[in-house]
Scaffold this active site. Structure first.
Site, PDB file in Angstrom:
ATOM      1  N   LYS B  76     -30.507  44.322  41.256  1.00 41.80           N
ATOM      2  CA  LYS B  76     -31.797  44.575  40.606  1.00 41.80           C
ATOM      3  C   LYS B  76     -32.816  44.843  41.701  1.00 41.80           C
ATOM      4  CE  LYS B  76     -35.068  42.427  37.322  1.00 41.80           C
ATOM      5  NZ  LYS B  76     -35.321  41.244  36.457  1.00 41.80           N
ATOM      6  N   SER B 151     -36.304  42.130  31.556  1.00 39.38           N
ATOM      7  CA  SER B 151     -36.654  43.126  32.555  1.00 39.38           C
ATOM      8  C   SER B 151     -35.459  43.683  33.316  1.00 39.38           C
ATOM      9  CB  SER B 151     -37.638  42.525  33.563  1.00 39.38           C
ATOM     10  OG  SER B 151     -37.004  41.470  34.285  1.00 39.38           O
ATOM     11  N   SER B 175     -35.004  37.486  30.952  1.00 37.60           N
ATOM     12  CA  SER B 175     -34.789  38.812  31.554  1.00 37.60           C
ATOM     13  C   SER B 175     -33.356  39.119  31.946  1.00 37.60           C
ATOM     14  CB  SER B 175     -35.694  38.994  32.776  1.00 37.60           C
ATOM     15  OG  SER B 175     -36.985  39.364  32.367  1.00 37.60           O
TER      16      SER B 175
END
Lengths: 483, 481
Positions: B76, B151, B175
């Site tokens: 990420k 997210s 997330s």
């Protein structure tokens, strides 16, 4: 109208830890800008603070030295404001739960009286970097070497009532933190910085007046001047029927002027909250006990010991024990010099005067304490006259690598104390002064004393300055008085 | 090959059926072909990946390989990667190349894992749809015009589309679990403090936790074995031994006490979702679990408390983005105030600005007690609810999300609707507990996630329960068309 002055101090003390409060970066002073700033100090994204255990040790030492409670749990908070030399956009500090709780420091005020000054608390925090406004053509340079250096901020109760008391307190604190070894005490490099809160009230009134805070004073002298200046300013306003505005002020020591920095209404809302990157600091009894055992001798204990062991006067003991550097110098000099009183006189007289005039501290005194002691020893055993000693001192100041005896020989400063040799000298000088001898013998005792000087000059000259004046004087008196 | 799990690929590498270079090239090709459409990556690093793959093959040849050596991964874009752009999905860091690695990325690198690139995300991890990324929205591979969740939507979409076998992710309020549920993959958020946060760009420090996005629970266990552990650079990381999470995967579930929080199964729950989740729970009963109802009395306060605490911490965490030292700086600032205000006005997107404002407000003089302190009190009540529940049961189960993936743009103008996406996940972050989302059904062809919540540091039990479910179901094997 008579006014009472009320003063409270906030003192930032830079801790002499090897590394910063939350990173492993060196705290050494004077490196090239931004060479002692790691990713953590620069607040690079994702970096995190890791507390420095040594800073907790130093803060605990301080707390114990001022008889304060050490809080077994203390909490770091974030104080939020934007400034270019504050990389994270917040300062990590302590507010609601500081490491050091209430304590006390006793200071000497005037005629041997003692006064207790209460410490409200002391907390740990990180220093900011420096903004440099010169040399950047209208722009600002940022040096983050200092960012993250550990400080303790010491906050007093408003227990001080004059600039002199405030300075006495500040000096006492300076002696304390340097004796503890937690601060280098170098005011010229910002190792201690003072904020003074000042208010005045009608003499005897119970109600405190509105106070102002004057920030960032970095010498005892500026602090004293700033307080005098602020007290006068406030009294002038009040006597003209005005009101004091609660505000933060900046003092310019070179011009003896101050100006408002911001009023209470303009004060920042710092939005303090506990720093979620740091767990509450837990300090247990074992850590406190271990710290207690590391406690070095403090100035008050040292003063008592100096009086007892060396027989020094209150005055000498007080001055010599105030800082670890001075006390250490004295003890080393005494180890070779012997006569404590004489050693003290030299340190507090000639040596201090010379240091002051050259703007140096005893920490970087060019004369090694053992050499000063050697010189005192030569004074005590009559090898040197006081005048000769001053010459030796001057030579040592320029270069203390030679021995005191070598200087004495090279400069021909060795006194002649041999009675036989000096008697012959006196006889030969007196032989040329029959009229003066006559005059002396006719005079009354009081006058005789005065006339002695007339013989000493030629005698010293005849001995090429090397005759021991004390011995010469005795022989002379004997010869003049004998027939 | 791309359909295999990490564990299967590791066995193939071990057996010499393929090389890491071949694997890496194959996944790079898939990214090249499909990601123009999906937009699950912000940065792809083919040269570095192939060089790392070559090194991994050498390491395997000389016998010093670990199970992850040579396996392609993605990070990420919230994890700092030395020498590779790390943007956090923001214009503010679009030009930022860190000179250091996050602890998570360096630990994976040290085992010989091969990093193919950085995945898309909501800006500064603030969002539940990956639509707030400065680099454009990521699509859900299960349905055009659906969000992948957020997210960590780039990581979940890339794993679901088989562009990568596993990816790192982070979870502050859901997330990892919410995008895992919406993309039909396995997401694990460990206990707060289990995995280092060093080098992971902070959103809300007391809630952020790094975790994994994989196809199977076994793969999560393999990744967590490497990622977990104390880090001297993170004062909140926990000094506690790391077990071998793969060792307990096959423990039988007979007698496992499972609690269903009544507040998460209220009448408001979408009936289709209830049906899917209940079916999954029946599978657990068949495996020998004993299911009972438990209560989390303060569950309904979680979202309100979270949306005070998280923005408050974020408001301070994001102050360092000031245009002074790195990242975006506005053009020709006239003075210091102009530098600050324009840099931040231009560099941050609207959701980030909204949260900075909310957080600043909540911490302001006169409001602090009513908001921040009150929220902290609620947080302790919520923690206590979980402590009480875990005195009765071993695991909690609930839906991971209120509904399957919604359409792109559906909630962008309604932040509160977006915040409700985290209804079932947010309390777990407030309590600091470990939790997972595992694929457990579909509604109209879109995946549904079952959330498993464990007691502190019981990732092993969570992974065991997830793995056993995956032995008797095949939701995790389903691939988007």
């Amino acid at each position: 109208m008579q006014w009472d002055v009320v003063i409270g101090l906030e003192i930032h003390v830079q801790l002499a830890t090897q590394t910063k409060l939350f990173s492993g970066t060196s705290t050494a002073y004077g490196a090239e800008p931004n060479t002692q700033a790691s990713a953590v100090d620069l607040a690079m994204p994702g970096t995190l603070p890791v507390p420095n255990r040594e800073a907790f040790r130093y803060a605990t030492l301080f707390g114990l030295a001022v008889n304060a409670e050490i809080n077994q749990r203390s909490v770091f908070e974030r104080k939020n404001y934007f400034y270019p030399d504050l990389p994270k956009g917040y300062q990590t500090t302590q507010l609601a739960e500081p490491i050091v709780g209430p304590g006390r420091v006793d200071i000497a005020v005037g005629d041997g009286e003692e006064k207790m000054v209460r410490i409200h608390h002391a907390h740990l925090e990180e220093d900011a970097g420096k903004s440099l406004h010169e040399d950047f053509h209208g722009m600002t340079g940022i040096d983050l070497n200092r960012a993250g250096t550990p400080l303790i901020e010491i906050v007093t109760e408003p227990d001080l009532n004059s600039a002199e008391e405030a300075v006495a307190f500040a000096r006492k604190l300076h002696g304390l933190v340097t004796s503890l070894g937690i601060c280098d005490g170098d005011l010229s490099q910002g190792s201690m910085r003072f904020d003074v809160n000042v208010s005045v009230k009608p003499h005897g009134s119970d109600t405190l007046g509105t106070r102002t805070e004057t920030k960032n004073l970095n010498s005892f002298r500026f602090m004293e001047q700033a307080i005098h200046h602020e007290v006068e300013r406030q009294i002038d306003i009040l006597e003209d029927g005005g009101e004091i505005v609660q505000e933060t002020r900046l003092y310019n020591g070179d011009r003896d002027e101050s100006r408002s920095m911001r009023t209470k209404e303009e004060a920042n809302d710092y939005r303090y909250f506990p720093c979620p990157d740091l767990l509450p600091v837990e300090i247990d009894e074992a850590f406190i006990e271990e710290t207690r055992r590391m406690m070095p001798e403090l100035p008050d204990e040292r003063r008592a010991r100096f009086q007892k062991t060396y027989g020094l006067s209150d005055y000498d003991a007080d001055l010599l024990s105030a800082s670890a550097d001075t006390a250490g110098y004295f003890e080393k000099a005494h180890s070779t010099g012997g006569d404590a009183k004489l050693v003290a006189n030299w340190i507090l007289g000639e040596l201090s005067g010379r240091l002051n005039s050259e703007d140096r501290t005893i920490g970087d005194c060019p004369v090694a304490p053992e050499k000063l002691g050697d010189m005192v020893a030569r004074l005590t055993d009559d090898t040197l006259s006081s005048k000769g000693a001053k010459t030796v001192f001057d030579r040592l100041w320029d270069d203390d690598s030679q021995s005191v005896d070598a200087i004495i020989d090279a400069e021909g400063l060795r006194q002649v104390s041999d009675t036989g040799e000096l008697e012959a000298l006196v006889d030969s000088v007196l032989a040329d002064m029959p009229e003066q001898i006559e005059q002396y013998r006719e005079a009354d005792p009081k006058k005789r004393k005065k006339l002695m000087g007339g013989f000493m000059g030629p005698l010293m000259k005849a001995s090429k300055g090397q005759g021991n004046p004390k011995v010469l004087n005795e022989i002379l008196k004997k010869k003049l008085d004998e027939s | 090959m791309h359909d295999k799990s990490i564990a299967e690929l590791a066995r193939d590498l071990d057996a010499g059926h393929c090389s890491s270079v071949e694997l890496t090239q194959q996944f790079l090709d898939r990214i090249e072909q499909q990601d123009r459409h999906l937009n699950s990556f912000i940065t792809v690093t083919p040269e570095a990946a192939l060089a790392d793959a070559k090194a991994a093959d050498e390491r395997r040849a000389n016998g010093s390989a670990t199970p992850l050596t040579g396996i392609p991964f993605a990070h990420k874009d919230i994890f700092c990667t030395n020498g590779v752009a790390t943007t956090c999905g923001s214009k503010m860091l679009a030009n930022f190349v860190p000179p250091y690695d996050a602890t998570v990325t360096s630990r994976l690198r040290d085992t010989g894992a091969v990093c193919l690139g950085k995945t898309n995300m909501d800006e500064f991890a603030m969002g539940s749809s990956t639509e707030s990324s400065y680099f454009g929205a990521t699509l859900n591979p299960w349905g055009d015009q659906r969000v992948p969740g957020g997210s960590s939507g780039g990581s979940s979409a890339a794993v679901a589309a088989r562009l990568i076998p596993g990816a790192t992710a982070t979870d502050t309020g859901g997330s990892i679990r919410q995008p895992a549920a919406l993309c039909g993959v396995t997401g694990l958020k460990p206990t707060y403090g289990r995995v280092s946060r060093y080098g992971m760009i902070a959103f809300a420090s007391s809630l952020d936790q790094a975790g994994t996005m994989t196809r199977t629970a076994e793969d999560s266990a393999l990744m967590l074995n490497t990622m977990a552990g104390h880090d001297p650079r993170d004062a909140t990381s926990v000094s506690r031994a790391v077990p071998d999470y793969t060792a307990t995967l096959n423990e039988p579930l007979k007698g496992l006490r499972v609690g269903l929080p009544s507040q998460y199964f209220s009448d408001d729950l979408n009936p289709a979702m209830a049906e899917q989740v209940n079916a999954a729970i029946r599978e657990y009963e068949k495996l020998g679990a004993e299911v009972r109802e438990v209560s989390l009395p303060n569950a309904d306060l979680a979202i309100a408390a979270y949306y005070v605490i998280a923005p408050a911490e974020a408001s301070a965490n994001l102050s360092r983005f000031d245009g002074v030292r790195y990242g975006y700086r506005c053009e020709n600032p006239s003075d210091l105030m102009d530098l600050y205000t324009r840099t931040r006005a231009e560099g941050f997107g609207s959701e980030v600005k909204r949260r900075i404002l909310v957080g600043t407000y909540a911490l302001s003089a006169g409001y602090y007690d009513a908001y921040y302190l009150k929220a902290q009190k609620v947080r302790r009540l919520i923690q206590q609810d979980f402590v009480n529940a875990f005195s009765e049961v071993d695991l909690l189960m609930s839906p991971a999300t209120p509904s399957p993936a919604f359409r792109i743009g559906e909630k962008t103008d309604d932040p509160v609707q977006m915040y409700l996406e985290d209804t079932f996940t947010i309390a777990i972050n407030l309590a600091g507990l470990p939790a997972m989302s595992i694929p457990a059904g579909q509604i109209d062809g879109m995946p549904v996630g079952l959330q498993l919540i464990g007691n502190y540091f019981e990732e092993g039990r969570l992974l065991n329960a997830a793995h056993q479910f995956q032995q008797v179901t095949d939701w995790h094997r389903q691939t988007p068309a």
